[in-house]
Scaffold this active site. Structure first.
Site, PDB file in Angstrom:
ATOM      1  CE1 TYR A 147      53.980  17.968 -16.995  1.00 26.43           C
ATOM      2  CE2 TYR A 147      53.113  20.246 -17.272  1.00 26.43           C
ATOM      3  CZ  TYR A 147      53.395  19.016 -17.795  1.00 26.43           C
ATOM      4  OH  TYR A 147      52.868  18.393 -19.123  1.00 26.43           O
ATOM      5  CB  VAL A 189      38.768  19.864 -16.749  1.00 27.09           C
ATOM      6  CG1 VAL A 189      39.342  19.962 -18.116  1.00 27.09           C
ATOM      7  CG2 VAL A 189      37.341  20.387 -16.320  1.00 27.09           C
ATOM      8  CG  PHE A 193      33.689  18.432 -16.067  1.00 28.00           C
ATOM      9  CD1 PHE A 193      33.951  18.414 -14.911  1.00 28.00           C
ATOM     10  CD2 PHE A 193      33.838  19.373 -16.918  1.00 28.00           C
ATOM     11  CE1 PHE A 193      34.099  19.508 -14.273  1.00 28.00           C
ATOM     12  CE2 PHE A 193      33.804  20.785 -16.396  1.00 28.00           C
ATOM     13  CZ  PHE A 193      34.184  20.868 -14.976  1.00 28.00           C
ATOM     14  CD  GLN A 211      38.681  27.864 -14.242  1.00 25.61           C
ATOM     15  OE1 GLN A 211      37.438  28.647 -14.002  1.00 25.61           O
ATOM     16  NE2 GLN A 211      38.579  26.752 -13.297  1.00 25.61           N
ATOM     17  CG  ASP A 273      43.297  26.467 -12.149  1.00 31.97           C
ATOM     18  OD1 ASP A 273      43.059  25.232 -12.027  1.00 31.97           O
ATOM     19  OD2 ASP A 273      42.797  26.844 -13.242  1.00 31.97           O
TER      20      ASP A 273
END
Ligand code: UDP
Length: 319
Positions: A147, A189, A193, A211, A273
């Site tokens: 990417y 995320v 979540f 992070q 990450d």
């Protein structure tokens, strides 16, 4: 208002479909193209009877031509880490071959051009917050490289078409954006979540959750994109929300907004990450008179109905 015609590659995606709406609202006729690898026709369902809109299912990695246009918005690309890692070669191809084909169309029709690039150009950044002038800290062979390097290549190709062929180009660097029409299972995320909280499942925090990310609500992002499209800036512009959260804080916000009693479960941090990410938006503020208005809690509330419906519609599967 305008009566021009715009092409949106990746028009059935999360951002692409919102962009189609914004362009139609400005008076454009819109042709969206999408190979539906990660885009979904349902994102455009509400435009089915709109005479100024059409969707063509095609792969822009092959040469294509959808007739004369005044503006090319190149948004086609798998965008979530789960999707671009699952479709690594397709991601590299759409960033390279697809970008050439989109730029060739802009050149052929004398159209303006805007490429959706990304904060991933900065990699795991050593400069914080990230200004457009930062060259980045990218692993060229890591799992995210399909990417990151596709987007960096797209930027290089866009700049080259501007330099060598005088195409009227713009480069948008998007930071984490969220809102209705995100795929529930794209692994990012906020969908993860929200889905977990709404189903009473544990929220999966990767690593220790320290992070950071900076989350922009989709309507703010689209407003910034439209302003950049109208500008004549050829160098990259960050469009994102500069309020930074740790991932643990993000989990807490989701729990507060959903009223969920879910617990947190810690899982291993994926390789490479980025540890921190936050846009410096001084350039967008000055150049476009733009800054985001919707804070994370408000944006999550505005997304709640969508994620609730999407969670009900899908049977629990992968997280
Ligand atoms: N993340 C997490 N739990 C999840 C999904 C993601 O802790 O269920 C973390 C991920 O490790 C990263 C951040 O949230 O640090 C943002 O991940 P996302 O996949 O949304 O996009 P990225 O910003 O990494 O491209």
């Amino acid at each position: 208002m305008t009566n021009e015609r715009a092409l949106v590659t990746g028009g059935a995606g999360f951002l692409g479909s919102h962009l189609c709406d914004a362009l139609l609202a400005q008076g454009y006729s819109v042709v969206a193209v999408d190979n539906l690898l990660t885009g979904r026709v349902s994102n455009l369902e509400h435009l089915r009877k709109e005479p100024r809109f059409e969707l063509r299912q095609l792969d822009i990695c092959e040469p294509f031509d959808c007739g004369a246009v005044n503006y090319v918005f190149h948004f086609a690309c798998p965008a979530s880490p789960r999707d671009y890692m699952a479709h690594g070669i397709a991601t590299l191809k759409v960033g390279s071959l697809g970008t050439f084909h989109a730029l060739e169309l802009a050149r052929k029709y004398g159209a303006k051009y805007l490429i959706s690039s990304t904060s991933e150009c900065y990699g795991d950044p050593l400069e914080h917050p990230q200004k457009e002038t930062y060259w980045g800290h990218v692993n060229p062979i890591g799992p995210r490289s399909v990417y990151d390097e596709a987007k960096r290549f797209s930027e290089a190709t866009t700049v080259a078409y501007h330099r060598y062929h005088k195409v009227d180009t713009r480069i948008l660097r998007i930071f984490n954006t969220y809102g209705p029409r995100m795929q529930l299972n794209d692994g990012r995320v906020i969908p993860n979540f929200m889905k977990q909280a709404l189903r009473g499942e544990e929220l999966t925090v990767y690593g220790d959750g320290s992070q950071t990310r900076s989350f922009c609500y989709v309507s703010d992002e689209i407003e910034g994109i439209m302003r950049l499209a109208e500008s004549s800036e050829h160098e990259p512009v960050n469009i994102g929300n500069p309020t930074e959260f740790t991932i643990l804080e993000c989990a807490q916000r989701v729990l507060a907004v959903t009223g969920s009693k879910s617990k947190i479960r810690y899982e291993p941090l994926p390789q490479d990450d980025p540890k921190q990410r936050c846009p410096d938006i001084a350039k967008a503020k000055k150049l476009l008179n733009w800054e985001p208005k919707i804070d994370l809690e408000t944006g999550l509330r505005m997304s709640l109905d969508y994620f609730r419906q999407a969670s009900l519609a899908e049977t629990p599967s992968r997280t």
